[in-house]
Design a protein around this motif. Structure first.
Motif, PDB file in Angstrom:
ATOM      1  N   GLY A 149      39.639  10.869  41.358  1.00  0.00           N
ATOM      2  CA  GLY A 149      38.353  10.651  41.483  1.00  0.00           C
ATOM      3  C   GLY A 149      38.051   9.315  41.341  1.00  0.00           C
ATOM      4  O   GLY A 149      36.873   8.809  41.070  1.00  0.00           O
ATOM      5  N   LEU A 150      39.043   8.173  40.835  1.00  0.00           N
ATOM      6  CA  LEU A 150      38.757   7.027  40.450  1.00  0.00           C
ATOM      7  C   LEU A 150      38.634   5.911  41.527  1.00  0.00           C
ATOM      8  O   LEU A 150      39.520   6.296  42.393  1.00  0.00           O
ATOM      9  N   PRO A 151      37.882   5.064  41.390  1.00  0.00           N
ATOM     10  CA  PRO A 151      37.808   3.859  42.499  1.00  0.00           C
ATOM     11  C   PRO A 151      39.210   3.168  42.561  1.00  0.00           C
ATOM     12  O   PRO A 151      39.721   3.183  41.755  1.00  0.00           O
ATOM     13  N   LYS A 152      39.320   2.707  43.799  1.00  0.00           N
ATOM     14  CA  LYS A 152      40.719   2.042  44.019  1.00  0.00           C
ATOM     15  C   LYS A 152      40.944   0.900  42.806  1.00  0.00           C
ATOM     16  O   LYS A 152      41.765   1.040  42.090  1.00  0.00           O
ATOM     17  N   MET A 153      40.025   0.149  42.499  1.00  0.00           N
ATOM     18  CA  MET A 153      40.242  -0.994  41.575  1.00  0.00           C
ATOM     19  C   MET A 153      40.214  -0.643  40.271  1.00  0.00           C
ATOM     20  O   MET A 153      41.224  -0.985  39.436  1.00  0.00           O
ATOM     21  N   THR A 154      39.767   0.564  39.951  1.00  0.00           N
ATOM     22  CA  THR A 154      39.749   1.041  38.578  1.00  0.00           C
ATOM     23  C   THR A 154      41.149   1.696  38.502  1.00  0.00           C
ATOM     24  O   THR A 154      41.794   1.673  37.337  1.00  0.00           O
ATOM     25  N   ALA A 155      41.565   2.432  39.369  1.00  0.00           N
ATOM     26  CA  ALA A 155      42.695   3.010  39.317  1.00  0.00           C
ATOM     27  C   ALA A 155      43.995   1.899  39.331  1.00  0.00           C
ATOM     28  O   ALA A 155      45.185   1.971  38.474  1.00  0.00           O
ATOM     29  N   LEU A 162      47.023  -8.686  39.425  1.00  0.00           N
ATOM     30  CA  LEU A 162      46.294  -7.833  40.537  1.00  0.00           C
ATOM     31  C   LEU A 162      45.703  -8.562  41.800  1.00  0.00           C
ATOM     32  O   LEU A 162      45.494  -8.218  42.567  1.00  0.00           O
ATOM     33  N   GLN A 163      45.891  -9.942  41.374  1.00  0.00           N
ATOM     34  CA  GLN A 163      45.231 -10.966  42.332  1.00  0.00           C
ATOM     35  C   GLN A 163      44.084 -10.638  42.920  1.00  0.00           C
ATOM     36  O   GLN A 163      43.445 -10.433  44.155  1.00  0.00           O
ATOM     37  N   VAL A 164      42.809 -10.477  42.004  1.00  0.00           N
ATOM     38  CA  VAL A 164      41.563 -10.102  42.189  1.00  0.00           C
ATOM     39  C   VAL A 164      40.738 -11.099  41.445  1.00  0.00           C
ATOM     40  O   VAL A 164      41.276 -11.756  40.495  1.00  0.00           O
ATOM     41  N   SER A 165      39.284 -10.986  41.621  1.00  0.00           N
ATOM     42  CA  SER A 165      38.353 -11.810  40.868  1.00  0.00           C
ATOM     43  C   SER A 165      38.157 -11.274  39.518  1.00  0.00           C
ATOM     44  O   SER A 165      38.332 -10.059  39.287  1.00  0.00           O
ATOM     45  N   PRO A 166      37.725 -12.140  38.460  1.00  0.00           N
ATOM     46  CA  PRO A 166      37.238 -11.555  37.327  1.00  0.00           C
ATOM     47  C   PRO A 166      36.272 -10.678  37.080  1.00  0.00           C
ATOM     48  O   PRO A 166      36.205  -9.527  36.205  1.00  0.00           O
ATOM     49  N   ALA A 167      35.395 -10.626  38.110  1.00  0.00           N
ATOM     50  CA  ALA A 167      34.415  -9.926  38.298  1.00  0.00           C
ATOM     51  C   ALA A 167      34.632  -8.247  38.695  1.00  0.00           C
ATOM     52  O   ALA A 167      34.359  -7.330  38.202  1.00  0.00           O
ATOM     53  N   SER A 168      35.793  -8.206  39.615  1.00  0.00           N
ATOM     54  CA  SER A 168      36.238  -7.049  39.849  1.00  0.00           C
ATOM     55  C   SER A 168      36.917  -6.141  38.739  1.00  0.00           C
ATOM     56  O   SER A 168      36.815  -5.114  38.478  1.00  0.00           O
ATOM     57  N   ILE A 169      37.611  -6.909  37.799  1.00  0.00           N
ATOM     58  CA  ILE A 169      38.210  -6.380  36.378  1.00  0.00           C
ATOM     59  C   ILE A 169      37.112  -5.952  35.464  1.00  0.00           C
ATOM     60  O   ILE A 169      37.508  -5.010  35.206  1.00  0.00           O
ATOM     61  N   SER A 170      36.042  -6.821  35.490  1.00  0.00           N
ATOM     62  CA  SER A 170      34.917  -6.508  34.511  1.00  0.00           C
ATOM     63  C   SER A 170      34.474  -5.019  35.095  1.00  0.00           C
ATOM     64  O   SER A 170      34.131  -4.427  34.216  1.00  0.00           O
ATOM     65  N   LYS A 171      34.177  -5.131  36.188  1.00  0.00           N
ATOM     66  CA  LYS A 171      33.498  -3.855  36.667  1.00  0.00           C
ATOM     67  C   LYS A 171      34.407  -2.599  36.598  1.00  0.00           C
ATOM     68  O   LYS A 171      33.910  -1.608  35.854  1.00  0.00           O
ATOM     69  N   ALA A 172      35.626  -2.677  36.692  1.00  0.00           N
ATOM     70  CA  ALA A 172      36.671  -1.638  36.367  1.00  0.00           C
ATOM     71  C   ALA A 172      36.720  -1.338  35.133  1.00  0.00           C
ATOM     72  O   ALA A 172      36.729  -0.026  34.734  1.00  0.00           O
ATOM     73  N   ILE A 173      36.819  -2.348  34.376  1.00  0.00           N
ATOM     74  CA  ILE A 173      37.093  -2.101  32.644  1.00  0.00           C
ATOM     75  C   ILE A 173      35.622  -1.539  32.112  1.00  0.00           C
ATOM     76  O   ILE A 173      35.947  -0.506  31.371  1.00  0.00           O
ATOM     77  N   ALA A 174      34.691  -1.792  32.508  1.00  0.00           N
ATOM     78  CA  ALA A 174      33.092  -1.178  32.009  1.00  0.00           C
ATOM     79  C   ALA A 174      33.233   0.250  32.468  1.00  0.00           C
ATOM     80  O   ALA A 174      32.894   1.043  31.710  1.00  0.00           O
TER      81      ALA A 174
END
Length: 241
Positions: A104-110, A133-145
């Motif tokens: 059930g985890l979103p892909k970036m979170t997983a 992961l070669q993604v933006s800091p915003a994507s990381i921030s959302k997944a970490i939250a």
């Protein structure tokens, strides 16, 4: 054992196996493929209930087309510590990510959680995650939250005052306790419904059965979590020099 990408015919066999409710291991055995290959194929293409061979084939072709320029720029895999096989590690990380998505985890979170699970340090910074992961800091921030909200990671400041995100055994205990408490809230809400709908009604009986089931499961989870925590702490104490 055949290697390389799955063929259209193999994907059709996977679809037929899923329709017959065969386990992934059996489908893989019939294809003479690793079980991880079948698991990854199904989970990245809709899951066992939505998998379609033709859609999976087209999706794979699109992904392969998008990856060609990136592969040309950086054909060499990053070196791995402890003499690990870089290709095997990358395949395992993809399998683990796929399984987490199936939970059930979103892909970036997983992907972020997989990165944390597979790093020897057990902790990384946001910039390290974004780079790996070669993604933006915003994507990381959302997944970490999201992971923090589920008590699956914790945040600490290092000596350079950077946030580091950590996974350890204690976090699994805390996450399990949080899940059990969420269960308790659902139990209480279900029993409120029993009073509102009338105890002698079918709807009230259904809610009461739900409450009893979740109550039993919640108590069992709490007991198991406490026992597991005690065992792990004892083992660590015995292993310490």
């Amino acid at each position: 054992m055949p290697g390389g990408r799955l063929t259209q015919q193999e994907r059709q066999q996977i679809a037929l196996g899923l329709a017959d409710s065969l386990p992934y291991a059996e489908i893989a055995r019939r294809l003479d493929r690793p079980t991880s290959t079948v698991t990854r194929e199904v989970m990245r293409n809709g899951g066992p209930t939505a998998y379609r061979a033709d859609l999976a084939q087209r999706a794979t072709e699109r992904r392969a087309h998008r990856r060609k320029p990136a592969a040309a720029r950086g054909a060499e895999a990053a070196p791995q510590p402890h003499g690990r096989d870089a290709e095997a590690v990358a395949e395992y990380e993809e399998v683990l990510t796929t399984v987490l998505m199936g939970q059930g985890l979103p892909k970036m979170t997983a992907r972020v959680l997989t990165c944390l699970f597979t790093t020897d340090a057990g902790s990384v910074t946001a910039s390290e995650l974004a780079r790996r992961l070669q993604v933006s800091p915003a994507s990381i921030s959302k997944a970490i939250a999201f992971l923090e909200s589920q008590s699956l990671v914790r945040r600490e400041r290092d000596e350079r005052r950077r946030d580091r995100y950590i996974v350890d055994d204690e976090l699994f205990y805390q996450s399990t306790i949080a899940a059990a408490r969420a269960n308790e809230q659902l139990v209480q809400t279900a029993r409120q419904g029993v009073a509102v709908l009338g105890r002698d009604t079918a709807a009230a009986a259904r809610l009461e059965n739900i409450a009893r089931f979740l109550d039993f499961i919640g108590e069992s989870i709490l007991r198991a979590a406490e026992q597991a925590r005690e065992v792990l702490h004892t083992e660590r104490a015995e292993e310490a020099p």
